[in-house]
Design a protein around this motif. Structure first.
Motif, mmCIF file in Angstrom:
data_model
loop_
_atom_site.group_PDB
_atom_site.id
_atom_site.type_symbol
_atom_site.label_atom_id
_atom_site.label_comp_id
_atom_site.label_asym_id
_atom_site.label_seq_id
_atom_site.Cartn_x
_atom_site.Cartn_y
_atom_site.Cartn_z
ATOM 1 N N PRO A 292 -6.965 -5.465 3.328
ATOM 2 C CA PRO A 292 -5.901 -5.008 2.420
ATOM 3 C C PRO A 292 -6.339 -3.851 1.533
ATOM 4 N N GLU A 293 -7.647 -3.757 1.283
ATOM 5 C CA GLU A 293 -8.108 -2.669 0.415
ATOM 6 C C GLU A 293 -8.068 -1.318 1.118
ATOM 7 N N LYS A 294 -7.673 -1.292 2.392
ATOM 8 C CA LYS A 294 -7.636 -0.032 3.142
ATOM 9 C C LYS A 294 -6.237 0.559 3.288
ATOM 10 N N GLY A 295 -5.206 -0.161 2.848
ATOM 11 C CA GLY A 295 -3.859 0.407 3.020
ATOM 12 C C GLY A 295 -2.790 -0.605 2.675
ATOM 13 N N ALA A 296 -1.571 -0.329 3.132
ATOM 14 C CA ALA A 296 -0.431 -1.221 2.832
ATOM 15 C C ALA A 296 -0.251 -2.189 3.989
ATOM 16 N N TYR A 297 -1.087 -3.211 4.002
ATOM 17 C CA TYR A 297 -1.129 -4.109 5.154
ATOM 18 C C TYR A 297 -0.779 -5.555 4.805
ATOM 19 N N LEU A 298 -0.343 -5.820 3.557
ATOM 20 C CA LEU A 298 0.025 -7.210 3.234
ATOM 21 C C LEU A 298 1.382 -7.522 3.854
ATOM 22 N N HIS A 299 1.508 -8.756 4.329
ATOM 23 C CA HIS A 299 2.753 -9.213 4.959
ATOM 24 C C HIS A 299 3.914 -9.083 3.956
ATOM 25 N N PRO A 300 5.091 -8.636 4.420
ATOM 26 C CA PRO A 300 6.178 -8.315 3.482
ATOM 27 C C PRO A 300 6.838 -9.520 2.783
ATOM 28 N N GLN A 301 6.616 -10.727 3.315
ATOM 29 C CA GLN A 301 7.335 -11.878 2.733
ATOM 30 C C GLN A 301 6.753 -12.216 1.358
ATOM 31 N N TRP A 302 7.514 -11.964 0.311
ATOM 32 C CA TRP A 302 7.036 -12.194 -1.061
ATOM 33 C C TRP A 302 8.254 -12.489 -1.931
ATOM 34 N N VAL A 303 8.229 -13.621 -2.599
ATOM 35 C CA VAL A 303 9.330 -13.984 -3.505
ATOM 36 C C VAL A 303 8.723 -14.222 -4.874
ATOM 37 N N GLU A 304 9.313 -13.567 -5.857
ATOM 38 C CA GLU A 304 8.773 -13.650 -7.221
ATOM 39 C C GLU A 304 8.777 -15.102 -7.712
#
Ligand code: SAM
Length: 378
Positions: A292-304
């Protein structure tokens, strides 16, 4: 029209071949020196026509005639400006490239390279060969294309050069646009590409299987679900990821959780520790997409996460651990964002496969170029 034949140089896992084969081109030779990448190519396209070695060692008699040559030498860098001579030792791969073109005598060649390629000495050298040298018969078109404009769920800008001795071939016109602008289809999204895949992962390892390629047992060949594995990040890393909303990045992480190098660099590198957005194409998938420290690679599913009664608002909002997916994309997800087919086979270690995926030309982009080139094969 007879079936057009092609040679894939610097073939990698065969991403570019996928797109051209979809349009009816038949591979007659591929060259790739990374043995795992060559084995991935062989697993999908056959071992009979790939040379798993250094392009400089390929003998003239091993080079068949072909209608098309795809793939170009990797760029050596942009710092050595002024280095334009084909006989410079550092331009050995370009000399090899010219040797292949002169022997295979393709009607058309297609080179893919980094977006800044047209500013490189290698590009100047190529143009010089077309103007006055070994490629005199060919006419060039070139430009920077974004894979997202051709139906790929990824924003990836690459220079494409088409050289033709059967009439100038223009670069393909975009078929997709951001927000469906200009009457084109809207960009393909991350949701369309990986939205159906399981978000919870059963394993963190590749299966133990081996297959012999080029006389050597190698890990694989793995199917898509085999490379849909997770990682074992430290609790500290998970804590960091949890603060990053879709479209966000390292600036969403509380300062005290950041490594010192980032704390001391308050601007720039905005996409690191980034999270994808479901309804947008991803950023460029590179060879280390699993970090993850290399780019925008976190999975998009995220709920506040809901705030607790009485809790004060915070600048740093966390994701709900039940409803969010706090991990990087898997190799399978990355392969699909790079537009490889679901049933593509993969050979090698985890890092070797990631390199093959990150290095590839998305097949949707290759397909668009193939469509443009095909009518000239006559
Ligand atoms: C950008 S990747 C190619 C990706 C490929 N076109 C695809 O779409 O999957 C460049 C490849 O060139 C290979 N390569 C670099 N130098 C080489 C050489 N001297 N001989 C053969 N292959 C080489 C690398 O191992 C790498 O896989």
């Amino acid at each position: 029209m007879t079936t057009p034949t092609m040679i894939d140089l610097f073939a990698g896992a065969g991403g570019m071949t996928v797109g051209f084969a979809d349009e009816g081109f038949v591979p007659v030779l591929a060259v790739e020196w990374d043995r795992f990448a060559a084995a991935t190519y062989a697993a999908n396209w056959g071992e009979d026509h790939i040379i798993p070695g250094d392009i400089t060692a390929v003998k003239r008699r091993e080079i068949p005639r072909a209608d098309l040559v795809i793939g170009g030498p990797p760029c050596q860098g942009f710092s050595n400006l002024g280095l334009k001579a084909l006989d410079d030792p550092r331009n050995q791969l370009w000399r090899e490239y010219m040797r292949f073109i002169n022997t295979a005598k393709p009607k058309v060649f297609v080179i893919e390279n980094v977006d800044r390629f047209s500013k490189s000495p290698e590009f100047d050298m190529l143009v010089n060969e077309v103007d006055h040298g070994l490629l005199r018969q060919y006419e060039l078109s070139h430009g920077v294309l974004n894979a997202a404009d051709y139906g790929v769920g990824q924003r990836r800008r690459r220079t494409i050069v088409i050289g033709s001795r059967v009439g100038k071939i223009e670069l393909p016109a975009p078929t997709h646009a951001r927000g469906g602008a200009s009457g084109l289809r809207p960009w393909r999204t991350v949701r369309e590409v990986i939205g159906e895949l399981a978000t919870r992962l059963d394993s963190t390892e590749l299966p133990a299987s081996k297959t012999v390629f080029f006389g050597e047992p190698m890990p694989g060949a793995f199917k898509g679900p085999d490379i849909h594995f997770g990682r074992n990040p430290r609790p500290f890393s998970l804590e960091r990821y949890s603060y990053v909303p879709p479209g966000g990045g390292r600036f969403n992480v509380p300062t005290e959780l950041l490594p010192r190098c980032w704390r001391e660099k308050p601007t720039g590198t905005t996409d690191v520790m980034g999270r994808m957005r479901w309804d947008f194409p991803s950023h460029t998938i590179r060879t280390e997409f699993f970090k993850p420290e290399k780019g925008a690679y976190l999975h998009p599913q995220w709920v506040e996460a809901r705030q607790q009664p009485g809790e004060k608002g915070s600048r740093f909002i966390k994701g709900d651990p039940q409803l969010s997916v706090n991990r990087v994309i898997t190799h399978y997800e990355a392969s699909l964002l790079q537009d490889f087919p679901h049933d593509y086979l993969w050979v090698g270690s985890k890092t070797a496969i990631a390199k093959q995926i990150g290095n590839a030309v998305p097949s949707g982009l290759a397909r668009a170029i193939a469509c443009q080139v095909k009518p000239f094969m006559g």
